[in-house]
Design a protein around this motif. Structure first.
Motif, mmCIF file in Angstrom:
data_model
loop_
_atom_site.group_PDB
_atom_site.id
_atom_site.type_symbol
_atom_site.label_atom_id
_atom_site.label_comp_id
_atom_site.label_asym_id
_atom_site.label_seq_id
_atom_site.Cartn_x
_atom_site.Cartn_y
_atom_site.Cartn_z
ATOM 1 N N UNK A 116 102.125 31.838 58.167
ATOM 2 C CA UNK A 116 100.402 32.345 58.822
ATOM 3 C C UNK A 116 100.075 30.761 59.434
ATOM 4 N N UNK A 117 99.530 31.306 60.481
ATOM 5 C CA UNK A 117 98.367 30.112 60.960
ATOM 6 C C UNK A 117 97.069 30.708 61.859
ATOM 7 N N UNK A 118 95.962 29.647 61.142
ATOM 8 C CA UNK A 118 94.733 30.675 61.388
ATOM 9 C C UNK A 118 94.201 29.705 62.229
ATOM 10 N N UNK A 119 93.721 30.007 63.606
ATOM 11 C CA UNK A 119 92.504 29.483 63.849
ATOM 12 C C UNK A 119 91.189 29.942 63.745
ATOM 13 N N UNK A 120 90.381 29.365 63.502
ATOM 14 C CA UNK A 120 89.334 29.749 62.943
ATOM 15 C C UNK A 120 88.149 29.663 64.197
ATOM 16 N N UNK A 121 87.457 30.668 64.446
ATOM 17 C CA UNK A 121 86.607 30.531 65.942
ATOM 18 C C UNK A 121 85.266 31.001 65.639
ATOM 19 N N UNK A 122 84.587 31.760 64.508
ATOM 20 C CA UNK A 122 83.831 31.611 64.011
ATOM 21 C C UNK A 122 83.527 31.669 62.776
ATOM 22 N N UNK A 123 82.294 31.493 62.453
ATOM 23 C CA UNK A 123 81.721 31.469 60.149
ATOM 24 C C UNK A 123 80.151 32.277 60.738
ATOM 25 N N UNK A 124 79.660 33.823 59.356
ATOM 26 C CA UNK A 124 78.215 33.562 59.834
ATOM 27 C C UNK A 124 78.118 33.973 58.395
ATOM 28 N N UNK A 125 77.411 33.119 57.721
ATOM 29 C CA UNK A 125 76.771 32.917 56.188
ATOM 30 C C UNK A 125 75.653 33.956 56.173
ATOM 31 N N UNK A 126 75.662 35.218 54.906
ATOM 32 C CA UNK A 126 74.748 36.321 54.895
ATOM 33 C C UNK A 126 74.289 35.716 53.202
ATOM 34 N N UNK A 127 73.291 36.434 52.644
ATOM 35 C CA UNK A 127 73.338 36.508 51.292
ATOM 36 C C UNK A 127 74.261 36.855 50.533
ATOM 37 N N UNK A 128 75.896 36.734 50.265
ATOM 38 C CA UNK A 128 76.543 37.237 49.457
ATOM 39 C C UNK A 128 78.031 37.080 50.062
ATOM 40 N N UNK A 129 78.074 36.823 51.098
ATOM 41 C CA UNK A 129 79.706 36.342 51.286
ATOM 42 C C UNK A 129 79.637 35.479 52.864
ATOM 43 N N UNK A 130 81.248 34.801 52.680
ATOM 44 C CA UNK A 130 80.511 34.429 54.552
ATOM 45 C C UNK A 130 81.642 34.862 55.309
ATOM 46 N N UNK A 131 81.733 35.134 56.162
ATOM 47 C CA UNK A 131 82.391 35.275 57.090
ATOM 48 C C UNK A 131 83.601 34.915 58.339
ATOM 49 N N UNK A 132 84.521 34.405 58.135
ATOM 50 C CA UNK A 132 84.882 33.789 59.470
ATOM 51 C C UNK A 132 85.848 34.231 59.947
ATOM 52 N N UNK A 133 85.818 34.394 61.106
ATOM 53 C CA UNK A 133 86.928 35.166 62.550
ATOM 54 C C UNK A 133 87.567 33.579 63.257
ATOM 55 N N UNK A 134 89.173 34.231 62.202
ATOM 56 C CA UNK A 134 90.718 32.604 62.780
ATOM 57 C C UNK A 134 91.385 34.341 63.617
ATOM 58 N N UNK A 135 92.092 33.246 64.889
ATOM 59 C CA UNK A 135 92.831 33.994 65.414
ATOM 60 C C UNK A 135 94.154 33.105 64.580
ATOM 61 N N UNK A 136 94.593 34.847 65.113
ATOM 62 C CA UNK A 136 96.037 34.609 63.320
ATOM 63 C C UNK A 136 96.877 34.762 64.484
ATOM 64 N N UNK A 137 98.213 33.738 63.544
ATOM 65 C CA UNK A 137 99.375 34.100 64.293
ATOM 66 C C UNK A 137 100.757 33.652 63.031
ATOM 67 N N UNK A 138 102.195 33.693 63.174
ATOM 68 C CA UNK A 138 103.167 33.957 62.492
ATOM 69 C C UNK A 138 104.094 34.320 62.358
ATOM 70 N N UNK A 139 104.725 34.584 61.661
ATOM 71 C CA UNK A 139 105.912 35.851 61.946
ATOM 72 C C UNK A 139 105.794 36.956 61.736
ATOM 73 N N UNK A 140 105.124 37.786 61.527
ATOM 74 C CA UNK A 140 104.922 39.063 60.783
ATOM 75 C C UNK A 140 105.015 40.050 61.681
ATOM 76 N N UNK A 141 105.599 41.311 61.366
ATOM 77 C CA UNK A 141 105.197 42.510 62.097
ATOM 78 C C UNK A 141 104.229 42.621 62.815
ATOM 79 N N UNK A 142 104.574 42.111 64.402
ATOM 80 C CA UNK A 142 103.496 43.087 64.971
ATOM 81 C C UNK A 142 102.661 43.942 65.580
ATOM 82 N N UNK A 143 104.215 44.610 65.907
ATOM 83 C CA UNK A 143 104.009 46.105 66.407
ATOM 84 C C UNK A 143 102.124 46.740 66.215
ATOM 85 N N UNK A 144 102.085 47.124 66.884
ATOM 86 C CA UNK A 144 100.259 48.832 66.434
ATOM 87 C C UNK A 144 99.428 47.334 67.040
#
Length: 232
Positions: A63-91
């Motif tokens: 798996x390879x992850x490219x961070x594209x955004x991040x948002x912090x709130x009171x409880x958690x941090x949410x990071x958006x990332x573009x994903x690639x790798x050798x996983x099953x991409x069906x659907x």
């Protein structure tokens, strides 16, 4: 890929670095002993289960992850990332963007939940606007109100709402009542405003509907938002 744009907590930063450099030891070190991971609807509790999951779904699939955004709130941090790798991409969307929801205790990850990103096209958004959509998605009143200036004005369906609490209250009430989901499709600059085009779907008449969100942002806060039909 290194993250040079977003200031992430060290354990979250290491999560992505270790993934991209194929370092399972560093990856596992970021989790607390009793951490929980929720991925693809399955739950993994404790380091042994997380190791087995990551050996298979992260490092086994390269798996390879490219961070594209991040948002912090009171409880958690949410990071958006573009994903690639050798996983099953069906659907799956191509490209695939995931939201990584991290809960931290000190310098350790105690909970991680991976889901398809609501901003599935990974449209780059200014930070307060990215936080606006995240807060709207998770119904976080405090985070949403915090996106707005004290004298902010929202214009929506012929009505005006003044101040952060009134604005956030209207948005979250409408989203909850109609079970609204948002698909962001574009972002442009127009006459000094940021215009985000998004398709809203839910249990309301006319669903789905494309809308333009005209944001005026000053000093890191939204001080005006006008929501109209796309292209109007």
């Amino acid at each position: 890929m290194a993250n040079n744009q977003f200031q992430l907590p060290k354990s979250v930063e290491t999560h992505f670095q270790a993934t991209n450099t194929s370092d399972p030891v560093a990856f596992l070190s970021t989790f607390s002993e009793d951490a929980v991971v929720i991925d693809a609807g399955k739950e993994y509790r404790g380091k042994a289960a997380i190791k087995a999951w990551s050996d298979r779904d992260y490092f086994g699939d390269h798996l390879r992850l490219e961070v594209t955004n991040a948002v912090q709130d009171a409880l958690e941090i949410v990071v958006t990332a573009k994903c690639d790798g050798e996983y099953d991409k069906t659907g799956l969307p191509d490209p695939l963007y995931l939201d990584f929801h991290f809960t931290l205790d000190g310098d350790k990850i105690t909970r991680l939940r991976n889901v398809l990103s609501s901003n599935s096209r990974a449209v780059p958004l200014p930070q307060p606007i990215a936080a606006f959509y995240h807060a709207s998605d998770v119904y976080d009143d405090a985070l949403l109100a915090g996106c707005f200036a004290t004298d902010a004005v929202l214009a929506d369906e012929g009505m005006e709402y003044h101040g952060p609490e009134a604005v956030s209250g209207h948005i979250l009430e409408a989203n909850r009542d109609a079970k609204v989901t948002t698909e962001i499709t574009g972002c442009t600059e127009k006459n000094g405003d940021t215009v985000v085009t998004a398709t809203l779907s839910g249990s309301f008449e006319g669903s789905p509907v494309p809308l333009d969100f005209h944001f005026t942002v000053e000093n890191g806060k939204i001080n005006a938002l006008n929501i109209v039909l796309a292209g109007a």
